[in-house]
Design an enzyme around this catalytic site. Sequence first.
Site, PDB file in Angstrom:
ATOM      1  N   HIS A 150       0.847  -1.192   0.000  1.00 18.82           N
ATOM      2  CA  HIS A 150       0.000   0.000   0.000  1.00 18.82           C
ATOM      3  C   HIS A 150       0.886   1.247   0.000  1.00 18.82           C
ATOM      4  O   HIS A 150       1.703   1.416   0.923  1.00 18.82           O
ATOM      5  CB  HIS A 150      -0.914   0.013   1.228  1.00 18.82           C
ATOM      6  CG  HIS A 150      -1.911  -1.090   1.261  1.00 18.82           C
ATOM      7  ND1 HIS A 150      -3.266  -0.867   1.386  1.00 18.82           N
ATOM      8  CD2 HIS A 150      -1.772  -2.439   1.195  1.00 18.82           C
ATOM      9  CE1 HIS A 150      -3.912  -2.014   1.388  1.00 18.82           C
ATOM     10  NE2 HIS A 150      -3.015  -2.987   1.276  1.00 18.82           N
ATOM     11  N   HIS A 201      -5.083 -11.380   6.332  1.00 20.90           N
ATOM     12  CA  HIS A 201      -3.864 -12.133   5.975  1.00 20.90           C
ATOM     13  C   HIS A 201      -2.898 -12.274   7.146  1.00 20.90           C
ATOM     14  O   HIS A 201      -1.883 -11.605   7.252  1.00 20.90           O
ATOM     15  CB  HIS A 201      -3.180 -11.613   4.717  1.00 20.90           C
ATOM     16  CG  HIS A 201      -2.938 -10.132   4.612  1.00 20.90           C
ATOM     17  ND1 HIS A 201      -2.369  -9.372   5.595  1.00 20.90           N
ATOM     18  CD2 HIS A 201      -3.178  -9.282   3.576  1.00 20.90           C
ATOM     19  CE1 HIS A 201      -2.252  -8.128   5.188  1.00 20.90           C
ATOM     20  NE2 HIS A 201      -2.742  -8.048   3.968  1.00 20.90           N
ATOM     21  N   ASN A 220       1.093 -11.468   7.930  1.00 21.72           N
ATOM     22  CA  ASN A 220       1.638 -10.505   6.983  1.00 21.72           C
ATOM     23  C   ASN A 220       1.221  -9.083   7.329  1.00 21.72           C
ATOM     24  O   ASN A 220       0.041  -8.804   7.551  1.00 21.72           O
ATOM     25  CB  ASN A 220       1.204 -10.855   5.561  1.00 21.72           C
ATOM     26  CG  ASN A 220       1.646 -12.249   5.155  1.00 21.72           C
ATOM     27  OD1 ASN A 220       0.835 -13.093   4.823  1.00 21.72           O
ATOM     28  ND2 ASN A 220       2.943 -12.498   5.207  1.00 21.72           N
ATOM     29  N   ARG A 280       6.393 -11.373  25.462  1.00 20.42           N
ATOM     30  CA  ARG A 280       5.696 -10.491  26.408  1.00 20.42           C
ATOM     31  C   ARG A 280       4.678  -9.572  25.735  1.00 20.42           C
ATOM     32  O   ARG A 280       3.923  -8.903  26.424  1.00 20.42           O
ATOM     33  CB  ARG A 280       6.725  -9.668  27.200  1.00 20.42           C
ATOM     34  CG  ARG A 280       7.499 -10.497  28.225  1.00 20.42           C
ATOM     35  CD  ARG A 280       8.565  -9.691  28.937  1.00 20.42           C
ATOM     36  NE  ARG A 280       9.638  -9.288  28.037  1.00 20.42           N
ATOM     37  CZ  ARG A 280      10.656 -10.073  27.705  1.00 20.42           C
ATOM     38  NH1 ARG A 280      10.735 -11.307  28.191  1.00 20.42           N
ATOM     39  NH2 ARG A 280      11.598  -9.643  26.904  1.00 20.42           N
ATOM     40  N   ASP A 309      -5.749 -13.270  -1.759  1.00 19.53           N
ATOM     41  CA  ASP A 309      -5.081 -11.974  -1.926  1.00 19.53           C
ATOM     42  C   ASP A 309      -4.597 -11.837  -3.369  1.00 19.53           C
ATOM     43  O   ASP A 309      -3.536 -11.270  -3.637  1.00 19.53           O
ATOM     44  CB  ASP A 309      -3.915 -11.838  -0.940  1.00 19.53           C
ATOM     45  CG  ASP A 309      -3.470 -10.391  -0.748  1.00 19.53           C
ATOM     46  OD1 ASP A 309      -4.262  -9.476  -1.035  1.00 19.53           O
ATOM     47  OD2 ASP A 309      -2.311 -10.172  -0.326  1.00 19.53           O
ATOM     48  N   LEU A 357       7.202  -8.918  -1.730  1.00 21.41           N
ATOM     49  CA  LEU A 357       5.900  -9.478  -2.077  1.00 21.41           C
ATOM     50  C   LEU A 357       4.877  -8.369  -2.280  1.00 21.41           C
ATOM     51  O   LEU A 357       4.859  -7.371  -1.546  1.00 21.41           O
ATOM     52  CB  LEU A 357       5.411 -10.414  -0.970  1.00 21.41           C
ATOM     53  CG  LEU A 357       6.119 -11.762  -0.837  1.00 21.41           C
ATOM     54  CD1 LEU A 357       5.658 -12.473   0.434  1.00 21.41           C
ATOM     55  CD2 LEU A 357       5.853 -12.640  -2.050  1.00 21.41           C
ATOM     56  N   GLY A 374       0.949  -8.821  -2.986  1.00 19.93           N
ATOM     57  CA  GLY A 374      -0.193  -9.678  -3.282  1.00 19.93           C
ATOM     58  C   GLY A 374       0.266 -11.078  -3.620  1.00 19.93           C
ATOM     59  O   GLY A 374       1.437 -11.436  -3.434  1.00 19.93           O
TER      60      GLY A 374
END
Length: 371
Positions: free
Chosen positions: A145, A219, A222, A230, A277, A310, A312
Amino acid sequence: MTLPERQAWRAKRLFDGAEVQTDRIVVAEDGIVSAILPGDAAPGCAVEDLPEDVVLAPGFIDIQVNGGGGVMLNDSLSAEGIATICAAHARFGTRFLLPTLISASRADIARAIAAAREAIAQGVPGALGIHIEGPFINPERNGAHPLANMLRPEPSDIDLLASLGPGGVTLVTLAPECVPSGFIRALVDSGVRVCAGHSNATAAEMARARAEGLSGVTHLFNAMSQLGSREPGVVGSAMSDDGLSAGIIADGHHVAWPSFQAAFRAIGPERMMLVTDAMATIGSPRDAFELFGETIRVSDGRLVNVEGRLAGAHLDMNTAILNAHRLGGATLAEALAMASTVPAAYLGLSGSHGRIASGRKAAFSVLRMAN
């Protein structure tokens, strides 16, 4: 395919939404299942024998599909674009899907929702609604994005995101830590399903979002905060909270198989959904396309940009199911449920989708085992 006349199909294996049965005949009248019979029964009409290496199943549902057939929703904000995407994925068994908009302007969000509304009105096969992924996400977890597309939420965004209305399903992916208190609750109260994704949320922030109605994770693994000793993050919250469903990309590139198996054991087939995706390359001879001015190319089964990151997935649902079964630790019935029964339940469609039973619509998919 749903047909108006009486018809029957004989399958060596049938997944009815709960279990895999052997040697069954499914009979439908006027597009509605009227009976499930033993394989040697006489249904009183012509019987189509399905190949022995397939499994007849409820129509597969994919809640995250960015593109297909050579087009991306972001670049084809029309009912025609959605029809192209749906037709491309139908070739691989996906009968129903949510076309997914990657972080875009408010004007393009409105256009995408209008396109989804028109696709549903036209009866485009497979079009269920819209998935709006971003732009209210964390820039530190932006993935593919563009940072320039990130937006701060405004009160008017509630009405925008919910504007499809009850005629279709709306799913919104956002980062809980990037929206104000009450934002998620307002969306949920407006009929929108909300998932956490592209997020650095802590477990405490996830808990607050859950209290407002957050119901899923986009997803899994990812572009999100990971499970730590913790700080559980988004991943740990998805694994430990029985009220959260999680989509996961079963291509072996986005999630390593040991991690997939561990998540599957923690979450189980009742809450985990297979998503593709998928991008424009599925159902198309194209091996590359443009995404926000950047060339994305298929390389060794992965969709990557020029830097090798990567962007999609080059994945169809038939392959995702087989991968989950053969490599992800799921039984065949569990893998099929994650592509049909589970997403139907998550989307509130259990009364009409996700099962093969008398009185249900005859909307089937065929899993090709020799894929």
